[in-house]
Design an enzyme around this catalytic site. Structure first.
Site, PDB file in Angstrom:
ATOM      1  N   GLN A   1      50.409  49.157  23.058  1.00 31.59           N
ATOM      2  CA  GLN A   1      49.606  48.288  22.584  1.00 31.59           C
ATOM      3  C   GLN A   1      48.784  48.582  21.441  1.00 31.59           C
ATOM      4  OE1 GLN A   1      47.251  46.920  25.871  1.00 31.59           O
ATOM      5  NE2 GLN A   1      46.313  44.953  24.762  1.00 31.59           N
TER       6      GLN A   1
ATOM      7  N   GLU B   1      39.486  50.353  31.237  1.00 33.90           N
ATOM      8  CA  GLU B   1      38.212  50.197  31.354  1.00 33.90           C
ATOM      9  C   GLU B   1      37.214  51.102  32.075  1.00 33.90           C
ATOM     10  OE1 GLU B   1      36.989  45.666  31.795  1.00 33.90           O
ATOM     11  OE2 GLU B   1      39.009  45.967  32.285  1.00 33.90           O
TER      12      GLU B   1
ATOM     13  N   HIS C   1      35.568  41.906  30.905  1.00 32.50           N
ATOM     14  CA  HIS C   1      36.648  42.593  30.306  1.00 32.50           C
ATOM     15  C   HIS C   1      36.913  42.441  28.758  1.00 32.50           C
ATOM     16  CE1 HIS C   1      41.094  43.978  29.936  1.00 32.50           C
ATOM     17  NE2 HIS C   1      41.483  43.071  29.372  1.00 32.50           N
TER      18      HIS C   1
ATOM     19  N   ASP D   1      49.561  34.031  29.079  1.00 32.46           N
ATOM     20  CA  ASP D   1      48.502  34.826  29.461  1.00 32.46           C
ATOM     21  C   ASP D   1      47.286  34.679  28.799  1.00 32.46           C
ATOM     22  OD1 ASP D   1      47.288  36.620  31.325  1.00 32.46           O
ATOM     23  OD2 ASP D   1      48.006  38.485  30.315  1.00 32.46           O
TER      24      ASP D   1
ATOM     25  N   THR E   1      42.283  39.495  32.600  1.00 31.26           N
ATOM     26  CA  THR E   1      41.932  40.510  33.261  1.00 31.26           C
ATOM     27  C   THR E   1      40.606  40.254  33.852  1.00 31.26           C
ATOM     28  OG1 THR E   1      42.914  42.031  32.246  1.00 31.26           O
ATOM     29  CG2 THR E   1      41.463  42.983  33.789  1.00 31.26           C
TER      30      THR E   1
ATOM     31  N   TYR F   1      42.961  35.133  28.496  1.00 33.27           N
ATOM     32  CA  TYR F   1      41.782  36.120  28.313  1.00 33.27           C
ATOM     33  C   TYR F   1      40.242  35.789  28.580  1.00 33.27           C
ATOM     34  CZ  TYR F   1      40.667  40.488  25.605  1.00 33.27           C
ATOM     35  OH  TYR F   1      40.178  41.857  25.117  1.00 33.27           O
TER      36      TYR F   1
ATOM     37  N   ARG G   1      49.296  50.972  27.236  1.00 37.01           N
ATOM     38  CA  ARG G   1      48.307  50.781  26.278  1.00 37.01           C
ATOM     39  C   ARG G   1      48.430  51.565  25.052  1.00 37.01           C
ATOM     40  NH1 ARG G   1      45.853  46.605  28.430  1.00 37.01           N
ATOM     41  NH2 ARG G   1      44.833  46.976  30.580  1.00 37.01           N
TER      42      ARG G   1
ATOM     43  N   LYS H   1      53.406  44.491  26.859  1.00 38.62           N
ATOM     44  CA  LYS H   1      53.213  43.568  28.006  1.00 38.62           C
ATOM     45  C   LYS H   1      54.624  42.963  28.767  1.00 38.62           C
ATOM     46  CE  LYS H   1      48.650  43.546  27.607  1.00 38.62           C
ATOM     47  NZ  LYS H   1      47.653  43.542  28.804  1.00 38.62           N
TER      48      LYS H   1
ATOM     49  N   ARG I   1      35.317  47.854  18.800  1.00 38.81           N
ATOM     50  CA  ARG I   1      34.068  47.377  17.875  1.00 38.81           C
ATOM     51  C   ARG I   1      32.738  47.549  18.854  1.00 38.81           C
ATOM     52  NH1 ARG I   1      37.934  43.881  18.006  1.00 38.81           N
ATOM     53  NH2 ARG I   1      36.924  42.689  19.356  1.00 38.81           N
TER      54      ARG I   1
ATOM     55  N   ASP J   1      49.556  42.185  35.150  1.00 40.78           N
ATOM     56  CA  ASP J   1      50.002  42.012  34.077  1.00 40.78           C
ATOM     57  C   ASP J   1      49.929  43.731  33.586  1.00 40.78           C
ATOM     58  OD1 ASP J   1      50.699  41.753  31.253  1.00 40.78           O
ATOM     59  OD2 ASP J   1      48.482  41.312  30.658  1.00 40.78           O
TER      60      ASP J   1
ATOM     61  N   GLU K   1      46.420  45.164  34.978  1.00 38.24           N
ATOM     62  CA  GLU K   1      45.388  44.397  35.010  1.00 38.24           C
ATOM     63  C   GLU K   1      45.377  43.276  35.759  1.00 38.24           C
ATOM     64  OE1 GLU K   1      45.923  42.438  31.010  1.00 38.24           O
ATOM     65  OE2 GLU K   1      44.962  44.152  30.049  1.00 38.24           O
TER      66      GLU K   1
ATOM     67  N   TYR L   1      50.113  45.979  18.179  1.00 33.51           N
ATOM     68  CA  TYR L   1      49.311  44.681  18.364  1.00 33.51           C
ATOM     69  C   TYR L   1      48.814  44.030  17.220  1.00 33.51           C
ATOM     70  CZ  TYR L   1      44.479  45.870  17.759  1.00 33.51           C
ATOM     71  OH  TYR L   1      43.147  46.126  17.271  1.00 33.51           O
TER      72      TYR L   1
ATOM     73  N   GLU M   1      44.385  40.161  37.680  1.00 32.30           N
ATOM     74  CA  GLU M   1      44.489  38.791  37.005  1.00 32.30           C
ATOM     75  C   GLU M   1      44.710  37.784  38.295  1.00 32.30           C
ATOM     76  OE1 GLU M   1      46.515  37.718  33.526  1.00 32.30           O
ATOM     77  OE2 GLU M   1      46.237  39.850  32.681  1.00 32.30           O
TER      78      GLU M   1
ATOM     79  N   THR N   1      55.681  41.754  35.013  1.00 33.16           N
ATOM     80  CA  THR N   1      54.641  41.286  35.550  1.00 33.16           C
ATOM     81  C   THR N   1      54.677  40.951  37.039  1.00 33.16           C
ATOM     82  OG1 THR N   1      54.017  40.107  33.146  1.00 33.16           O
ATOM     83  CG2 THR N   1      52.972  39.224  35.480  1.00 33.16           C
TER      84      THR N   1
HETATM   85 CA    CA Z   1      46.670  40.239  30.499  1.00 30.61          CA
END
Ligand code: CA
Length: 438
Positions: A248, A382, A142, A135, A368, A137, A245, A261, A151, A241, A207, A252, A209, A265
């Site tokens: 995650q 999001e 996203h 997968d 995503t 990114y 959360r 994850k 951040r 996907d 997600e 992570y 995708e 899928t």
């Molecule tokens: Ca993904």
């Protein structure tokens, strides 16, 4: 590079009546899949309207010769891996012959009619045995939206514009559209909790995708030059996907996604071939002023000219209550697939750049795909700003993340002037309650 030929002619119609004007599968599409009917073995097929052309039966019919026959034979088993391994030549020969056989006025219609199965009577399976799933990114909005949650001043990490970021996913849990989405149990720790706990996850997300299906692979140690990358791609599907959360956020660091994850899928089960989407290739959006020029191994002028797709993507949500009341699904987002910072060719070439072996039927997710503005984001994380702003549904129900009974649907539509639009078919899943803890 796939070229436009007689199979894309917008005036072309099929004697299969349901194909003409079909939202996904007009005669210009002819996607590849694997299907079965009750009591029969799974075998390859081509979608045409509400019907499936049986490729095993077609291979035995005497209606094919040469490369097209070789391709149909390779698609006669329970996975399309042998067909994908043949690459574009035989795939294109099969497409051209099938297009002629299904076109209005085809003299072979009486024989071909016997080779059709109704989609309503068929179970659709994964089109290939997936040995490896990766997968990426590449959805830059996203990556920016998610980055901002962690951040605010520096959402994209320094590598993002130099490297197509990806991670190795879990091939064993990829399923075709319609597979139940069993809410996982998982270990989570809320920021203010003293200690972690284990139980049904609360922040179930999706997600939006694209899935990229690999055709012929490369040998271990042999990179794939960017000018040849798309020769190694058979086609595309939709890919969801599913993501936990809350798991995650806890698991992570430092090695990235793991159990958040790999529980499921979902893909749309038809491979829309690179040949079919030739009319929908568009220029990759130019990099914003000041962005770094990619290193030479990732750069190809032809890929920049036509490496993106004119494809509209949409996500819908339907709760159990909405279905009970007969209400239509609520659209959660809509946006173009051109919101990808890297092209498919760049993903493939980067993946193999260290000599990593890729195989026919390997699956790549794009990451995503979100747009920059509200209404175009490809995940609830999001849309709801990490659960802070709920979505209100026509029943008055609200959602920050998915609840048991919710059905999530992805759809995509290729659109171009002068071309007949094509799509992927459904990519859906209904959320079920987590298994009871022992
Ligand atoms: Ca993904």
């Amino acid at each position: 590079m796939a070229t436009i030929d007689e199979t894309h002619d917008a005036a072309l119609r099929s004697w299969v009546a349901s194909a003409n004007g079909h939202v996904d599968f007009p005669i210009q599409n002819l996607p590849l899949g694997v299907f079965s009917r009750a009591g029969e073995a799974a075998r390859g097929g081509i979608a045409i309207g509400e019907m499936i052309l049986d490729l095993a039966a077609l291979a035995a019919s005497g209606l094919l010769a040469g490369d097209a026959l070789e391709a149909a034979r390779a698609a006669s088993g329970e996975t399309l891996n042998p067909l994908l391994a043949l690459g574009a030549g035989p795939r294109r020969a099969l497409r051209r012959r099938v297009s002629a056989l299904l076109a209005e006025g085809a003299a072979e219609r009486p024989q071909v009619e016997l080779l059709l199965a109704a989609m309503a009577d068929a179970t659709l399976h994964l089109p290939a045995r997936i040995a490896d799933y990766t997968d990426f990114y590449v959805g830059i909005h996203h990556a920016t939206n998610i980055g901002k949650l962690f951040r605010p001043d520096n959402p994209l990490l320094p590598n993002y514009k130099h490297v197509p970021i990806g991670y190795h996913g879990r091939a064993s849990t990829v399923r075709a559209s319609g597979a139940p989405v069993i809410r996982p149990n998982g270990q989570t720790k809320a920021p203010d909790a003293q200690a972690p706990s284990f139980g049904p996850i609360a922040r179930l997300d999706y997600e939006l995708e694209l899935g990229v299906w690999m055709a012929q692979g490369n040998r271990l140690g042999q990179p794939i030059p960017i000018g040849e990358a798309l020769d190694h791609v058979a086609g595309l599907s939709l890919l969801n996907d599913w993501s936990a959360r809350d798991v995650q956020a806890w698991e992570y660091q430092p090695l990235g996604p793991f159990l958040a994850k790999n529980f499921l899928t979902t893909v749309s089960p038809w491979i829309v071939t690179m040949e079919a989407l030739a009319p929908f290739r568009i220029a990759q959006p130019p990099r914003p002023e000041g962005d770094p020029q990619p290193l030479p191994y990732l750069w190809n002028e032809a890929d920049q000219r036509e490496g993106a797709l004119s494809l509209d993507l949409e996500v819908g949500l339907s709760t159990a209550q909405m279905r009970k009341e007969g209400l239509a699904a609520r659209r959660l987002s809509q946006g173009p697939a051109s919101n990808m910072y890297w092209t498919i060719a760049q993903m493939v070439t980067h993946h193999a750049s260290n000599g990593c072996e890729m195989n026919p039927g390997d699956l790549l997710g794009t990451g995503t795909i979100s747009g920059p503005e509200d209404g175009s984001q490809g995940s609830l994380m999001e849309i709801t700003r990490a659960g802070r702003e709920a979505v209100t549904l026509p029943t008055g129900e609200t959602r920050t993340f998915l609840q048991d009974g919710d059905e999530l649907m992805l759809s995509g539509r290729f659109v171009a002037a002068g071309a007949v639009s094509i799509g992927f078919g459904p990519c859906t899943g209904v959320v079920q309650a987590a298994p009871a803890l022992a």
